[in-house]
Design a protein around this motif. Sequence first.
Motif, PDB file in Angstrom:
ATOM      1  N   LEU A 174      -4.931   9.502  -2.572  1.00  0.00           N
ATOM      2  CA  LEU A 174      -3.767   9.492  -3.221  1.00  0.00           C
ATOM      3  C   LEU A 174      -4.006   9.830  -4.531  1.00  0.00           C
ATOM      4  CD1 LEU A 174      -0.662   9.026  -3.233  1.00  0.00           C
ATOM      5  CD2 LEU A 174      -1.102   6.490  -3.552  1.00  0.00           C
ATOM      6  N   TYR A 201       3.863  -0.388  -2.328  1.00  0.00           N
ATOM      7  CA  TYR A 201       3.935  -1.245  -1.110  1.00  0.00           C
ATOM      8  C   TYR A 201       3.128  -2.817  -1.677  1.00  0.00           C
ATOM      9  CZ  TYR A 201       3.909   3.484   0.990  1.00  0.00           C
ATOM     10  OH  TYR A 201       4.115   4.809   1.453  1.00  0.00           O
ATOM     11  N   TYR A 210       0.201  -4.060   0.636  1.00  0.00           N
ATOM     12  CA  TYR A 210      -1.087  -3.912   0.042  1.00  0.00           C
ATOM     13  C   TYR A 210      -1.801  -5.332  -0.375  1.00  0.00           C
ATOM     14  CZ  TYR A 210      -4.709  -1.212  -2.578  1.00  0.00           C
ATOM     15  OH  TYR A 210      -5.677  -0.576  -3.229  1.00  0.00           O
ATOM     16  N   ILE A 264       5.789  10.462   0.302  1.00  0.00           N
ATOM     17  CA  ILE A 264       5.521   9.349  -0.605  1.00  0.00           C
ATOM     18  C   ILE A 264       6.433   9.629  -2.252  1.00  0.00           C
ATOM     19  CG2 ILE A 264       4.033   7.963  -2.127  1.00  0.00           C
ATOM     20  CD1 ILE A 264       2.016   7.893   0.476  1.00  0.00           C
ATOM     21  N   CYS A 323       2.563  -6.783  -6.861  1.00  0.00           N
ATOM     22  CA  CYS A 323       1.478  -7.241  -5.922  1.00  0.00           C
ATOM     23  C   CYS A 323       0.697  -8.381  -6.437  1.00  0.00           C
ATOM     24  CB  CYS A 323       0.555  -5.809  -5.896  1.00  0.00           C
ATOM     25  SG  CYS A 323      -0.793  -5.817  -4.546  1.00  0.00           S
ATOM     26  N   LEU A 345      -0.669   2.494  -4.842  1.00  0.00           N
ATOM     27  CA  LEU A 345      -0.335   1.757  -3.594  1.00  0.00           C
ATOM     28  C   LEU A 345       0.195   0.232  -3.900  1.00  0.00           C
ATOM     29  CD1 LEU A 345      -3.529   2.737  -1.337  1.00  0.00           C
ATOM     30  CD2 LEU A 345      -1.143   3.327  -1.034  1.00  0.00           C
ATOM     31  N   PHE A 378      -1.738   2.716   5.821  1.00  0.00           N
ATOM     32  CA  PHE A 378      -0.386   3.569   4.813  1.00  0.00           C
ATOM     33  C   PHE A 378      -0.700   5.212   5.313  1.00  0.00           C
ATOM     34  CE2 PHE A 378      -1.988   0.197   1.784  1.00  0.00           C
ATOM     35  CZ  PHE A 378      -0.744  -0.422   1.956  1.00  0.00           C
ATOM     36  N   GLU A 438      -6.712   0.874   4.179  1.00  0.00           N
ATOM     37  CA  GLU A 438      -5.707   1.337   3.538  1.00  0.00           C
ATOM     38  C   GLU A 438      -5.230   2.685   4.417  1.00  0.00           C
ATOM     39  OE1 GLU A 438      -6.906   1.162  -0.965  1.00  0.00           O
ATOM     40  OE2 GLU A 438      -7.424   2.729  -0.256  1.00  0.00           O
ATOM     41  N   SER A 448      -5.711   6.803   1.911  1.00  0.00           N
ATOM     42  CA  SER A 448      -6.421   5.917   0.984  1.00  0.00           C
ATOM     43  C   SER A 448      -6.253   6.215  -0.433  1.00  0.00           C
ATOM     44  CB  SER A 448      -7.722   6.304   1.456  1.00  0.00           C
ATOM     45  OG  SER A 448      -8.415   7.342   0.884  1.00  0.00           O
ATOM     46  N   HIS A 449      -6.622   5.059  -1.264  1.00  0.00           N
ATOM     47  CA  HIS A 449      -6.254   5.216  -2.642  1.00  0.00           C
ATOM     48  C   HIS A 449      -6.778   6.513  -3.367  1.00  0.00           C
ATOM     49  CE1 HIS A 449     -10.362   2.682  -3.036  1.00  0.00           C
ATOM     50  NE2 HIS A 449     -10.381   3.580  -4.015  1.00  0.00           N
ATOM     51  N   GLU A 492      -5.054   3.421  -6.555  1.00  0.00           N
ATOM     52  CA  GLU A 492      -4.901   2.031  -6.239  1.00  0.00           C
ATOM     53  C   GLU A 492      -3.727   1.433  -7.163  1.00  0.00           C
ATOM     54  OE1 GLU A 492      -8.639  -0.110  -7.494  1.00  0.00           O
ATOM     55  OE2 GLU A 492      -9.557   1.608  -7.361  1.00  0.00           O
TER      56      GLU A 492
END
Length: 670
Positions: free
Chosen positions: A191, A157, A161, A13, A105, A153, A184, A180, A187-188, A150
Amino acid sequence: MSPPIDMNRFEQIRASGDLPSPKGVALSVIQLTRQQDVSIAELARVISGDPAFVGRLIKAANGLVALSRRPVVSVQEALMVLGLPAVRTMVLGFSLLSNYRHGACRNFDYNRFWSASLATALATQVFAERSRAAAADELFSVGLLSRVGELALATLYPGDYEGVLDAARQPGAPALPELEQAQFALSHHELTHAMLADWGLPRIFVDVVGHVEEPEAADYAEGARSRALLQTLVAGRCVAEICVSDESARPALMPQLFAEGGRLGFERDCLISDCERVVRLWVEWGALLQLDQKTPPSFAELAAMESAVIIPPPGQAAGETRNPPDANGAPEHVRLPLSSGHTPRVLIVDDEPRTRANLRGVLEQGGYEVYEAGNGRQGMEQALELQPQMMILDWNMPEMSGPDLVRALRQTRIGQTIYMILLTHRGDEEHLVEAFDAGADDFIAKPLRPRVLAARLRAGLRVVRLQQELEREHEEIRHFAAQLAVTNRRLQEAALTDALTGFPNRRYAIDRIQQEWTAAMRWGRPLACMIIDLDNFKQINDTYGHDVGDDVLRSAADALRGALRGQDVICRTGGDEFLAICPETDLPRALTCAERLRAALDRLSLSAGEVKLQISASIGVAMRESRMADVDALMKQADLGAYLAKQKGRNCVATVQRTEPGADGGAAAS
């Protein structure tokens, strides 16, 4: 331990280059703060290139200084108050907010995200002042960035998302992190943990943020600093959720806030006082950051609302939670109380319309505000919503009898203060005992006699008024206790600050250098300190007076503040003496820093009438050595260095410790 992270996935990422990251001036500041010898003046020059950052840093610094000292008005002062680690992460957070306040998003509410992050930051900062889990300014930044996964993401995406967020809102859907992870492979919150580690935040903060969504899974020991940090951040998130939720949903969130405050050891009234302060700051910061915020909550009013215990309906087990929201989104057992008026409210609960009509006539003639319910369950709901001062209940009713209704209400905080009168056709001793055992305040046998009923209502009203007066007195005591707690905090802050220079005073200096000594011992890191003694200050005072002497001290403090490194702390420990504490600094670097301070003072020139006064200082430098028994030995070595500098003719830097050949500072070998 923190949750496991697929670092290979994170590296993929990060390699894409699309992760939210600092830009412009913020990036320059972060790179600059990684240099050990960067000066505050140099940092201030770079930050001054972005007026938005200037305003935010100064406001953050003013949120931390004692109220008795003058407000921070310059970037250099703000940097001095906040310190290097806090500035680095604060600038990072503000940069992300400026550059990622909108995105592609559609299901991600960017404004709500930043409003909640800001509230978390402020609440965590305010709670840290009481819990002492960490420096309040550092926790501001941690709170601001604690949900950045959050945002990442939604940025990386946006289309995918959007679908994940939509799926998470469906009834019976798995938790958001599970969705998530499936979409992906990250998860947030995983991340968030990886991004904060990549940005170089202290490991203890990174680990705590990794557990904040499931604090019960953390294996921190009771009393450990990590546990206090985690509880402080979780409590901050509770406040943030209340701030950004709809007004009707806020009362249902208060029990969790009180529970988290209790885990931190906060008294209820102190917790409410802190939350009210957070709301004031949240509104101010929201205007500064141009966020569209919801109507701010009143935590004092929310605290007055208590969740009620509901008798479960048929088919639901006792203790099972089924509280469907009403039309406004609030759980069924949470209602807003009516404002307390002068006219007493009376609720009649009787399944016979004729009896209700007779009672209404008597009550309205007596000037009461009357409400009716046709059975026990309706009576329960209306009692919790209306919060009447008095209730008249029939003994035999469908769905819930009068004694059962009394017992259920007495289990709630609202019901404990209602004056309840039971009506029955029987007046025998057995019934009388049962009524009072259920919790009733009075008992009247049918048929009703209006004069007797009116007299008993007047007697009950006297009891209600006494209860209200007692509650008002308790409220005054709670308010006084909260005010006293705030005053004590202000006095404590004032007691640690030198009013003339704005520097921390000797009391703070001794505590701080002891903390740094302990940390240096534990982790095997270098620690240095400097004694800075102004030259000929007594002669200036005696010749030109104390007003000129005060001007000299203020000017010297400003010069030292501008030349000091971001990681160092300087305190005024005596009339013309200052102590600089230099964590993670060896002797050569400390001598270099001391020379920069000496030169800054040497450049000063003040006027006393027609006379020009030159300011200089003799600076003694020392570094912690393994043979030193305690922090007093370190300060003694620095003091000897200052004495040596005086002997060498003043306006110089000296140390009595051995240094490497070619080290700056005019060192004398021991």
